[in-house]
Design a protein around this motif. Structure first.
Motif, PDB file in Angstrom:
ATOM      1  N   ALA A  35      54.729  26.394  33.071  1.00 24.81           N
ATOM      2  CA  ALA A  35      55.681  27.513  33.065  1.00 24.81           C
ATOM      3  C   ALA A  35      55.883  28.033  34.481  1.00 24.81           C
ATOM      4  O   ALA A  35      57.008  28.326  34.895  1.00 24.81           O
ATOM      5  CB  ALA A  35      55.198  28.625  32.134  1.00 24.81           C
ATOM      6  N   ALA A  36      54.808  28.124  35.245  1.00 21.30           N
ATOM      7  CA  ALA A  36      54.909  28.561  36.644  1.00 21.30           C
ATOM      8  C   ALA A  36      55.752  27.589  37.449  1.00 21.30           C
ATOM      9  O   ALA A  36      56.594  27.992  38.269  1.00 21.30           O
ATOM     10  CB  ALA A  36      53.513  28.687  37.254  1.00 21.30           C
ATOM     11  N   THR A  37      55.549  26.320  37.225  1.00 21.23           N
ATOM     12  CA  THR A  37      56.310  25.288  37.926  1.00 21.23           C
ATOM     13  C   THR A  37      57.790  25.378  37.561  1.00 21.23           C
ATOM     14  O   THR A  37      58.659  25.259  38.425  1.00 21.23           O
ATOM     15  CB  THR A  37      55.755  23.892  37.576  1.00 21.23           C
ATOM     16  OG1 THR A  37      54.381  23.848  37.962  1.00 21.23           O
ATOM     17  CG2 THR A  37      56.525  22.793  38.283  1.00 21.23           C
ATOM     18  N   MET A  38      58.057  25.611  36.292  1.00 22.96           N
ATOM     19  CA  MET A  38      59.436  25.710  35.841  1.00 22.96           C
ATOM     20  C   MET A  38      60.155  26.881  36.506  1.00 22.96           C
ATOM     21  O   MET A  38      61.288  26.745  36.957  1.00 22.96           O
ATOM     22  CB  MET A  38      59.488  25.882  34.317  1.00 22.96           C
ATOM     23  CG  MET A  38      60.903  25.900  33.775  1.00 22.96           C
ATOM     24  SD  MET A  38      60.989  26.230  32.004  1.00 22.96           S
ATOM     25  CE  MET A  38      60.174  24.802  31.335  1.00 22.96           C
ATOM     26  N   LEU A  39      59.490  28.011  36.605  1.00 21.34           N
ATOM     27  CA  LEU A  39      60.123  29.191  37.178  1.00 21.34           C
ATOM     28  C   LEU A  39      60.162  29.159  38.698  1.00 21.34           C
ATOM     29  O   LEU A  39      61.037  29.759  39.308  1.00 21.34           O
ATOM     30  CB  LEU A  39      59.437  30.454  36.686  1.00 21.34           C
ATOM     31  CG  LEU A  39      59.657  30.739  35.204  1.00 21.34           C
ATOM     32  CD1 LEU A  39      58.887  31.970  34.782  1.00 21.34           C
ATOM     33  CD2 LEU A  39      61.130  30.891  34.877  1.00 21.34           C
ATOM     34  N   GLY A  40      59.215  28.465  39.307  1.00 20.91           N
ATOM     35  CA  GLY A  40      59.220  28.321  40.759  1.00 20.91           C
ATOM     36  C   GLY A  40      58.740  29.554  41.497  1.00 20.91           C
ATOM     37  O   GLY A  40      58.363  30.563  40.903  1.00 20.91           O
TER      38      GLY A  40
ATOM     39  N   ASP B 255      60.405  31.639  43.314  1.00 25.23           N
ATOM     40  CA  ASP B 255      61.317  32.774  43.363  1.00 25.23           C
ATOM     41  C   ASP B 255      61.381  33.538  42.049  1.00 25.23           C
ATOM     42  O   ASP B 255      62.263  34.377  41.870  1.00 25.23           O
ATOM     43  CB  ASP B 255      62.728  32.302  43.733  1.00 25.23           C
ATOM     44  CG  ASP B 255      62.769  31.666  45.112  1.00 25.23           C
ATOM     45  OD1 ASP B 255      61.968  32.076  45.978  1.00 25.23           O
ATOM     46  OD2 ASP B 255      63.583  30.752  45.317  1.00 25.23           O
ATOM     47  N   ALA B 256      60.465  33.252  41.137  1.00 28.56           N
ATOM     48  CA  ALA B 256      60.485  33.909  39.837  1.00 28.56           C
ATOM     49  C   ALA B 256      60.200  35.394  39.989  1.00 28.56           C
ATOM     50  O   ALA B 256      59.363  35.798  40.801  1.00 28.56           O
ATOM     51  CB  ALA B 256      59.438  33.276  38.926  1.00 28.56           C
ATOM     52  N   PRO B 257      60.884  36.211  39.212  1.00 30.19           N
ATOM     53  CA  PRO B 257      60.614  37.648  39.249  1.00 30.19           C
ATOM     54  C   PRO B 257      59.209  37.923  38.731  1.00 30.19           C
ATOM     55  O   PRO B 257      58.716  37.214  37.862  1.00 30.19           O
ATOM     56  CB  PRO B 257      61.670  38.238  38.319  1.00 30.19           C
ATOM     57  CG  PRO B 257      62.097  37.107  37.437  1.00 30.19           C
ATOM     58  CD  PRO B 257      61.884  35.846  38.220  1.00 30.19           C
ATOM     59  N   ALA B 258      58.589  38.935  39.268  1.00 34.68           N
ATOM     60  CA  ALA B 258      57.235  39.311  38.843  1.00 34.68           C
ATOM     61  C   ALA B 258      57.329  40.421  37.806  1.00 34.68           C
ATOM     62  O   ALA B 258      57.518  41.577  38.137  1.00 34.68           O
ATOM     63  CB  ALA B 258      56.402  39.757  40.037  1.00 34.68           C
ATOM     64  N   GLY B 259      57.240  40.064  36.538  1.00 30.06           N
ATOM     65  CA  GLY B 259      57.263  41.049  35.465  1.00 30.06           C
ATOM     66  C   GLY B 259      58.659  41.565  35.172  1.00 30.06           C
ATOM     67  O   GLY B 259      59.584  41.437  35.952  1.00 30.06           O
ATOM     68  N   ALA B 260      58.799  42.147  33.989  1.00 29.90           N
ATOM     69  CA  ALA B 260      60.043  42.768  33.533  1.00 29.90           C
ATOM     70  C   ALA B 260      61.239  41.823  33.624  1.00 29.90           C
ATOM     71  O   ALA B 260      62.344  42.257  33.899  1.00 29.90           O
ATOM     72  CB  ALA B 260      60.306  44.056  34.289  1.00 29.90           C
ATOM     73  N   ALA B 261      61.008  40.546  33.430  1.00 25.26           N
ATOM     74  CA  ALA B 261      62.102  39.574  33.477  1.00 25.26           C
ATOM     75  C   ALA B 261      62.781  39.511  32.116  1.00 25.26           C
ATOM     76  O   ALA B 261      62.125  39.524  31.087  1.00 25.26           O
ATOM     77  CB  ALA B 261      61.573  38.199  33.859  1.00 25.26           C
TER      78      ALA B 261
ATOM     79  N   ALA C 206      57.068  34.806  28.436  1.00 27.12           N
ATOM     80  CA  ALA C 206      55.761  35.467  28.553  1.00 27.12           C
ATOM     81  C   ALA C 206      55.202  35.267  29.957  1.00 27.12           C
ATOM     82  O   ALA C 206      54.696  36.206  30.578  1.00 27.12           O
ATOM     83  CB  ALA C 206      54.795  34.933  27.502  1.00 27.12           C
ATOM     84  N   TYR C 207      55.311  34.046  30.474  1.00 23.15           N
ATOM     85  CA  TYR C 207      54.842  33.797  31.835  1.00 23.15           C
ATOM     86  C   TYR C 207      55.628  34.648  32.838  1.00 23.15           C
ATOM     87  O   TYR C 207      55.046  35.290  33.715  1.00 23.15           O
ATOM     88  CB  TYR C 207      54.960  32.314  32.211  1.00 23.15           C
ATOM     89  CG  TYR C 207      54.538  32.115  33.642  1.00 23.15           C
ATOM     90  CD1 TYR C 207      53.201  31.973  33.957  1.00 23.15           C
ATOM     91  CD2 TYR C 207      55.469  32.177  34.680  1.00 23.15           C
ATOM     92  CE1 TYR C 207      52.790  31.866  35.279  1.00 23.15           C
ATOM     93  CE2 TYR C 207      55.070  32.081  36.000  1.00 23.15           C
ATOM     94  CZ  TYR C 207      53.735  31.933  36.287  1.00 23.15           C
ATOM     95  OH  TYR C 207      53.332  31.855  37.601  1.00 23.15           O
ATOM     96  N   ALA C 208      56.950  34.647  32.705  1.00 22.93           N
ATOM     97  CA  ALA C 208      57.805  35.380  33.647  1.00 22.93           C
ATOM     98  C   ALA C 208      57.480  36.870  33.651  1.00 22.93           C
ATOM     99  O   ALA C 208      57.622  37.537  34.679  1.00 22.93           O
ATOM    100  CB  ALA C 208      59.276  35.171  33.300  1.00 22.93           C
ATOM    101  N   ASN C 209      57.023  37.367  32.512  1.00 24.04           N
ATOM    102  CA  ASN C 209      56.694  38.792  32.398  1.00 24.04           C
ATOM    103  C   ASN C 209      55.201  39.063  32.579  1.00 24.04           C
ATOM    104  O   ASN C 209      54.739  40.165  32.281  1.00 24.04           O
ATOM    105  CB  ASN C 209      57.189  39.323  31.058  1.00 24.04           C
ATOM    106  CG  ASN C 209      58.684  39.474  31.058  1.00 24.04           C
ATOM    107  OD1 ASN C 209      59.226  40.206  31.866  1.00 24.04           O
ATOM    108  ND2 ASN C 209      59.350  38.755  30.172  1.00 24.04           N
TER     109      ASN C 209
END
Length: 129
Positions: free
Chosen positions: A51-56, A58-64, A87-90
């Motif tokens: 999931a981390a790899t997918m978002l990269g 530049d992924a937002p930290a929380g509240a996505a 869930a990972y993004a948030n």
């Protein structure tokens, strides 16, 4: 980096290598090897890494708020991936763990992990182009 973190990255790399080759059995086999060695917790760590790899980076930290049009009509594994990645993004590990446990209890975890690996490869490919 701890040995566990390095092992998780190595396992995630093995999963992605198989997914990149279109080897679904290899993806499932890589996850099975993790489960044999580290239990479901180890497989969860690899899935979280995907999931981390997918978002990269530049992924937002929380509240996505991730947009998945038509997700309620999608197959179980596709809905699971969307929710797991959300869930990972948030930064919501509790929800990620609950989703993981529910898929395992439903007997659909292999399908979900295969879809997660395929989605990760598709996302990486779309970034290249």
């Amino acid at each position: 980096m701890t040995d566990d973190a390095e092992q998780t990255l190595d396992d995630a790399t093995a999963v992605l290598r198989s997914a990149l080759a279109g080897d679904g059995a290899g993806v499932v086999g890589a996850f099975d090897a993790v489960v044999d060695r580290s239990g479901l917790a180890g497989a969860y760590g690899v899935a979280w890494c995907l999931a981390a790899t997918m978002l990269g980076d530049d992924a937002p930290a929380g509240a996505a708020a991730l947009d998945f049009p038509g997700i309620d009509q999608a197959d179980y594994d596709t809905r699971w991936v969307a929710r797991f990645v959300s869930a990972y993004a948030n930064d919501d590990a509790d929800t990620g763990e609950a989703l993981f446990g529910a898929a395992a209890a439903d007997g659909l975890l292999p399908d979900c992990l295969l879809t997660l690996a395929g989605s990760t490869i598709a996302t990486l490919r779309s970034r290249e182009g």
